[in-house]
Write a protein that holds these residues in place. Sequence first.
Motif, short mmCIF file in Angstrom:
data_model
loop_
_atom_site.label_atom_id
_atom_site.label_comp_id
_atom_site.label_asym_id
_atom_site.label_seq_id
_atom_site.Cartn_x
_atom_site.Cartn_y
_atom_site.Cartn_z
N UNK A 1 0.82 -1.19 0.00
CA UNK A 1 0.00 0.00 0.00
C UNK A 1 0.87 1.26 0.00
N UNK A 2 2.03 1.19 0.60
CA UNK A 2 2.89 2.36 0.62
C UNK A 2 3.46 2.64 -0.77
N UNK A 3 3.76 1.61 -1.51
CA UNK A 3 4.35 1.79 -2.84
C UNK A 3 3.38 2.39 -3.83
N UNK A 4 2.11 2.11 -3.67
CA UNK A 4 1.14 2.57 -4.66
C UNK A 4 1.01 4.09 -4.66
N UNK A 5 1.43 4.74 -3.58
CA UNK A 5 1.35 6.20 -3.49
C UNK A 5 2.56 6.90 -4.10
N UNK A 6 3.57 6.14 -4.47
CA UNK A 6 4.77 6.73 -5.06
C UNK A 6 4.47 7.29 -6.45
N UNK A 7 5.02 8.45 -6.77
CA UNK A 7 4.81 9.01 -8.11
C UNK A 7 5.67 8.30 -9.16
N UNK A 8 5.17 8.26 -10.35
CA UNK A 8 5.92 7.77 -11.52
C UNK A 8 6.40 6.32 -11.40
N UNK A 9 5.52 5.45 -11.00
CA UNK A 9 5.86 4.02 -10.99
C UNK A 9 5.68 3.45 -12.39
N UNK A 10 6.46 2.47 -12.77
CA UNK A 10 6.29 1.85 -14.09
C UNK A 10 4.91 1.21 -14.22
N UNK A 11 4.39 1.21 -15.41
CA UNK A 11 3.06 0.70 -15.70
C UNK A 11 2.91 -0.77 -15.29
N UNK A 12 3.89 -1.57 -15.62
CA UNK A 12 3.82 -3.00 -15.29
C UNK A 12 3.79 -3.22 -13.78
N UNK A 13 4.54 -2.43 -13.05
CA UNK A 13 4.56 -2.54 -11.59
C UNK A 13 3.18 -2.19 -11.01
N UNK A 14 2.54 -1.17 -11.55
CA UNK A 14 1.21 -0.80 -11.09
C UNK A 14 0.17 -1.87 -11.42
N UNK A 15 0.35 -2.53 -12.55
CA UNK A 15 -0.56 -3.62 -12.90
C UNK A 15 -0.45 -4.75 -11.88
N UNK A 16 0.77 -5.09 -11.51
CA UNK A 16 0.99 -6.16 -10.54
C UNK A 16 0.45 -5.76 -9.17
N UNK A 17 0.72 -4.54 -8.74
CA UNK A 17 0.22 -4.06 -7.45
C UNK A 17 -1.31 -4.09 -7.43
N UNK A 18 -1.93 -3.64 -8.49
CA UNK A 18 -3.40 -3.64 -8.56
C UNK A 18 -3.94 -5.06 -8.48
N UNK A 19 -3.32 -5.97 -9.20
CA UNK A 19 -3.79 -7.36 -9.18
C UNK A 19 -3.67 -7.95 -7.78
N UNK A 20 -2.53 -7.74 -7.13
CA UNK A 20 -2.32 -8.28 -5.79
C UNK A 20 -3.31 -7.67 -4.80
N UNK A 21 -3.54 -6.38 -4.88
CA UNK A 21 -4.51 -5.76 -3.97
C UNK A 21 -5.92 -6.28 -4.22
N UNK A 22 -6.26 -6.53 -5.47
CA UNK A 22 -7.57 -7.08 -5.76
C UNK A 22 -7.75 -8.49 -5.22
N UNK A 23 -6.72 -9.28 -5.30
CA UNK A 23 -6.79 -10.67 -4.85
C UNK A 23 -6.63 -10.82 -3.34
N UNK A 24 -5.67 -10.10 -2.77
CA UNK A 24 -5.28 -10.34 -1.38
C UNK A 24 -5.29 -9.09 -0.50
N UNK A 25 -5.77 -7.99 -0.97
CA UNK A 25 -5.66 -6.72 -0.25
C UNK A 25 -6.29 -6.72 1.12
N UNK A 26 -7.42 -7.37 1.28
CA UNK A 26 -8.10 -7.36 2.58
C UNK A 26 -7.88 -8.65 3.36
#
Length: 65
Positions: A1-26
Amino acid sequence: MQLISEPKLPSLFLQVISWVLGEYGTADGKYSASCISGKLCDVADAYSSDETVKGYAVSALMKIY
């Protein structure tokens, strides 16, 4: 969750973060669904020109609820 707030992350990294949060975030109970969904909405808004990142963020939002 801390990484997602960083500016200018690579697109692929954001895709992976989004997928992980959707699957396991809660799963661990550390972050609420509303907190995660707010971050994912911020990502979709910040990367509005990148359709793939927006798609992953929206998909993750649907998985959370």
